[in-house]
Design a protein around this motif. Structure first.
Motif, PDB file in Angstrom:
ATOM      1  N   PHE A  85      -1.549   5.771   7.504  1.00 20.95           N
ATOM      2  CA  PHE A  85      -2.407   7.099   8.035  1.00 20.95           C
ATOM      3  C   PHE A  85      -2.914   7.697   6.620  1.00 20.95           C
ATOM      4  CE2 PHE A  85       0.517   6.709  11.682  1.00 20.95           C
ATOM      5  CZ  PHE A  85      -0.466   6.699  12.647  1.00 20.95           C
ATOM      6  N   THR A  86      -3.138   6.916   5.676  1.00 25.07           N
ATOM      7  CA  THR A  86      -3.961   7.508   4.299  1.00 25.07           C
ATOM      8  C   THR A  86      -5.206   6.879   4.325  1.00 25.07           C
ATOM      9  OG1 THR A  86      -2.789   5.933   3.168  1.00 25.07           O
ATOM     10  CG2 THR A  86      -1.757   8.028   3.065  1.00 25.07           C
ATOM     11  N   PRO A  87      -6.292   7.280   3.774  1.00 29.18           N
ATOM     12  CA  PRO A  87      -7.813   6.907   3.781  1.00 29.18           C
ATOM     13  C   PRO A  87      -8.149   5.523   3.285  1.00 29.18           C
ATOM     14  CG  PRO A  87      -7.826   8.990   2.794  1.00 29.18           C
ATOM     15  CD  PRO A  87      -6.389   8.920   3.235  1.00 29.18           C
ATOM     16  N   VAL A  88      -7.617   5.635   1.803  1.00 32.14           N
ATOM     17  CA  VAL A  88      -7.816   4.581   1.184  1.00 32.14           C
ATOM     18  C   VAL A  88      -7.228   3.130   1.735  1.00 32.14           C
ATOM     19  CG1 VAL A  88      -7.877   3.022  -1.044  1.00 32.14           C
ATOM     20  CG2 VAL A  88      -8.459   5.777  -0.927  1.00 32.14           C
ATOM     21  N   CYS A  89      -5.960   3.498   2.002  1.00 32.96           N
ATOM     22  CA  CYS A  89      -5.049   2.130   2.652  1.00 32.96           C
ATOM     23  C   CYS A  89      -5.840   1.846   4.063  1.00 32.96           C
ATOM     24  CB  CYS A  89      -3.713   2.770   3.128  1.00 32.96           C
ATOM     25  SG  CYS A  89      -2.903   3.261   1.711  1.00 32.96           S
ATOM     26  N   THR A  90      -6.267   2.774   4.748  1.00 34.17           N
ATOM     27  CA  THR A  90      -7.020   2.426   6.064  1.00 34.17           C
ATOM     28  C   THR A  90      -8.043   1.519   5.744  1.00 34.17           C
ATOM     29  OG1 THR A  90      -6.199   4.455   7.048  1.00 34.17           O
ATOM     30  CG2 THR A  90      -8.244   3.667   8.001  1.00 34.17           C
TER      31      THR A  90
ATOM     32  N   THR B 258       7.864   7.648  -4.492  1.00 34.78           N
ATOM     33  CA  THR B 258       8.132   7.647  -3.221  1.00 34.78           C
ATOM     34  C   THR B 258       7.222   6.640  -2.526  1.00 34.78           C
ATOM     35  OG1 THR B 258       6.913   9.645  -2.972  1.00 34.78           O
ATOM     36  CG2 THR B 258       9.294   9.759  -3.164  1.00 34.78           C
ATOM     37  N   GLN B 259       6.257   6.374  -3.222  1.00 37.28           N
ATOM     38  CA  GLN B 259       5.305   5.283  -2.649  1.00 37.28           C
ATOM     39  C   GLN B 259       5.045   4.132  -3.525  1.00 37.28           C
ATOM     40  OE1 GLN B 259       1.713   8.302  -2.493  1.00 37.28           O
ATOM     41  NE2 GLN B 259       2.222   8.406  -0.091  1.00 37.28           N
ATOM     42  N   ALA B 260       4.708   2.924  -2.682  1.00 37.59           N
ATOM     43  CA  ALA B 260       4.497   1.664  -3.787  1.00 37.59           C
ATOM     44  C   ALA B 260       3.139   1.733  -4.126  1.00 37.59           C
ATOM     45  CB  ALA B 260       4.569   0.635  -2.593  1.00 37.59           C
ATOM     46  N   VAL B 261       2.969   1.304  -5.301  1.00 36.85           N
ATOM     47  CA  VAL B 261       1.441   1.323  -5.932  1.00 36.85           C
ATOM     48  C   VAL B 261       0.803   0.210  -4.943  1.00 36.85           C
ATOM     49  CG1 VAL B 261       1.937   1.976  -8.177  1.00 36.85           C
ATOM     50  CG2 VAL B 261       2.083  -0.504  -7.586  1.00 36.85           C
ATOM     51  N   ARG B 262      -0.790  -0.080  -5.253  1.00 34.31           N
ATOM     52  CA  ARG B 262      -1.352  -1.215  -4.640  1.00 34.31           C
ATOM     53  C   ARG B 262      -1.221  -2.609  -5.359  1.00 34.31           C
ATOM     54  NH1 ARG B 262      -4.155   1.798  -0.844  1.00 34.31           N
ATOM     55  NH2 ARG B 262      -4.441   4.094  -1.784  1.00 34.31           N
ATOM     56  N   ALA B 263       0.017  -3.312  -5.059  1.00 30.78           N
ATOM     57  CA  ALA B 263       0.080  -4.463  -5.752  1.00 30.78           C
ATOM     58  C   ALA B 263      -0.350  -5.821  -4.987  1.00 30.78           C
ATOM     59  CB  ALA B 263       1.752  -4.522  -5.758  1.00 30.78           C
TER      60      ALA B 263
ATOM     61  N   PRO C 213      -3.798   1.514  -9.314  1.00 29.51           N
ATOM     62  CA  PRO C 213      -3.121   2.876  -8.710  1.00 29.51           C
ATOM     63  C   PRO C 213      -3.417   3.290  -7.454  1.00 29.51           C
ATOM     64  CG  PRO C 213      -5.201   3.061 -10.235  1.00 29.51           C
ATOM     65  CD  PRO C 213      -4.684   1.582 -10.066  1.00 29.51           C
ATOM     66  N   LEU C 214      -2.796   4.634  -7.068  1.00 21.72           N
ATOM     67  CA  LEU C 214      -2.842   5.064  -5.581  1.00 21.72           C
ATOM     68  C   LEU C 214      -4.251   5.353  -5.244  1.00 21.72           C
ATOM     69  CD1 LEU C 214       0.271   7.239  -5.462  1.00 21.72           C
ATOM     70  CD2 LEU C 214      -0.028   4.752  -5.075  1.00 21.72           C
ATOM     71  N   SER C 215      -5.013   5.684  -6.190  1.00 24.02           N
ATOM     72  CA  SER C 215      -6.391   6.357  -6.012  1.00 24.02           C
ATOM     73  C   SER C 215      -7.350   5.194  -5.647  1.00 24.02           C
ATOM     74  CB  SER C 215      -6.602   7.432  -6.940  1.00 24.02           C
ATOM     75  OG  SER C 215      -6.777   6.691  -8.114  1.00 24.02           O
TER      76      SER C 215
ATOM     77  N   HIS D 184       0.870  -1.133   0.108  1.00 23.33           N
ATOM     78  CA  HIS D 184      -0.210   0.166  -0.097  1.00 23.33           C
ATOM     79  C   HIS D 184       0.803   1.324  -0.122  1.00 23.33           C
ATOM     80  CE1 HIS D 184       0.590  -0.358   4.449  1.00 23.33           C
ATOM     81  NE2 HIS D 184       0.557   0.992   4.539  1.00 23.33           N
ATOM     82  N   PRO D 185       0.493   2.509  -0.474  1.00 19.18           N
ATOM     83  CA  PRO D 185       1.206   3.637  -0.482  1.00 19.18           C
ATOM     84  C   PRO D 185       1.883   4.108   0.661  1.00 19.18           C
ATOM     85  CG  PRO D 185      -0.848   3.839  -1.994  1.00 19.18           C
ATOM     86  CD  PRO D 185      -0.885   2.635  -1.064  1.00 19.18           C
ATOM     87  N   ALA D 186       0.926   4.499   1.623  1.00 11.69           N
ATOM     88  CA  ALA D 186       1.334   4.839   2.933  1.00 11.69           C
ATOM     89  C   ALA D 186       0.438   4.554   3.910  1.00 11.69           C
ATOM     90  CB  ALA D 186       1.697   6.511   2.663  1.00 11.69           C
TER      91      ALA D 186
HETATM   92  C1  BEZ Z   1      -4.930   6.654   0.267  1.00  9.57           C
HETATM   93  O1  BEZ Z   1      -4.735   5.775   0.624  1.00  9.57           O
HETATM   94  O2  BEZ Z   1      -5.761   7.379   0.705  1.00  9.57           O
HETATM   95  C2  BEZ Z   1      -4.098   7.283  -0.631  1.00  9.57           C
HETATM   96  C3  BEZ Z   1      -2.687   7.046  -0.593  1.00  9.57           C
HETATM   97  C4  BEZ Z   1      -1.739   7.569  -1.521  1.00  9.57           C
HETATM   98  C5  BEZ Z   1      -2.474   8.498  -2.517  1.00  9.57           C
HETATM   99  C6  BEZ Z   1      -3.733   8.706  -2.770  1.00  9.57           C
HETATM  100  C7  BEZ Z   1      -4.623   7.908  -1.940  1.00  9.57           C
END
Ligand code: BEZ
Length: 240
Positions: free
Chosen positions: A52-57, A135-140, A157-159, A48-50
């Motif tokens: 404390f981010t909403p989609v990842c959560t 600087t962030q991993a894609v969602r693999a 993709p990230l979004s 996941h990209p990071a």
């Molecule tokens: C997310 O997880 O919300 C997110 C992370 C990186 C880029 C866009 C969205």
């Protein structure tokens, strides 16, 4: 500007049928030696990209909620982002204590989350895709079988949050293909008819066309299906 060697490292992409690249890593559940620690089991390694981010959560809550379902199909989950261990721990604690999503709350993530600040693992698995983010991993999503072979790969993709029903469906479909020597057609789910590969010899093909082979339905020589009961599939791939 990266050197050619750095660029090659970043853009290295493991492929379906390759041995899963080996690595050792620190995770929220202790050290792991991948994929050796998972011999005999399927593993879904996902990035996941990071933290404390909403989609990842939303994804972590959904995957954690489904973990026992995957475990029953002899499959372990392993997450990764290029954040550090303390960030992972703080994020997962916040999720458990504060976040409610889609009717889920008080969700504890029990599967390991790899710290990969150096991006060593992310680079080995082609999770850094510079056109999307440097600087962030894609969602693999890597599906790795009990012999440590990569069997399927999905990148988002990230979004775009992943569809976990599809990830589970793909896992069960591959296990079904292995157990019954069949292929699975579009949108297959347990209980649906499965595909029998075209016959190797004319004699067999003719038998198929006239429906001599048991339970086979052939539309033409190259398109034969047969019934495979839901119970038979689930009793074979799901362990209680
Ligand atoms: C997310 O997880 O919300 C997110 C992370 C990186 C880029 C866009 C969205």
């Amino acid at each position: 500007m990266e050197t050619l060697q750095e660029l090659e490292q970043i853009t290295a992409m493991p492929r379906i049928g390759d041995d899963a690249p080996k690595f050792q890593a620190i995770t929220t559940q202790g050290d792991i030696n991948f994929p050796d620690d998972y011999a005999g089991k399927w593993v879904i390694l996902f990035s996941h990209p990071a933290d404390f981010t909403p989609v990842c959560t939303s994804e972590f809550m959904t995957f954690a909620n489904l973990e026992s379902k995957f475990n029953k199909a002899n499959c372990e989950l392993v997450g990764l982002s290029i954040d550090g261990l303390y960030s992972h721990i703080a994020w997962l604690r916040t999720i458990k204590e504060k976040i409610e999503f889609n009717g889920m709350k008080d969700i504890e993530v029990k599967f390991p989350l790899i710290e990969d600040i150096t991006m060593e693992v992310a680079k080995k698995y082609g999770m850094i895709q510079p056109g999307e983010s440097k600087t962030q991993a894609v969602r693999a999503v890597f599906f790795i079988d009990p012999k440590g072979i990569i069997r399927a790969i999905i990148y988002y993709p990230l979004s775009l949050g992943r569809n976990f029903d599809e990830i589970y469906r793909a896992l069960i479909a591959m296990q079904t293909s292995d157990a019954f020597s069949v292929a699975t057609p579009a949108d297959w789910n347990p209980g649906d008819d499965v595909i029998i590969s075209p016959a190797g010899s004319c004699g067999v093909a003719e038998d198929r066309m006239v429906g001599k082979e048991e339970d086979l339905n052939c539309e033409d020589w190259f398109f034969c299906t047969k019934k495979l009961g839901k119970e038979e599939v689930l009793n074979t791939v799901i362990k209680n």
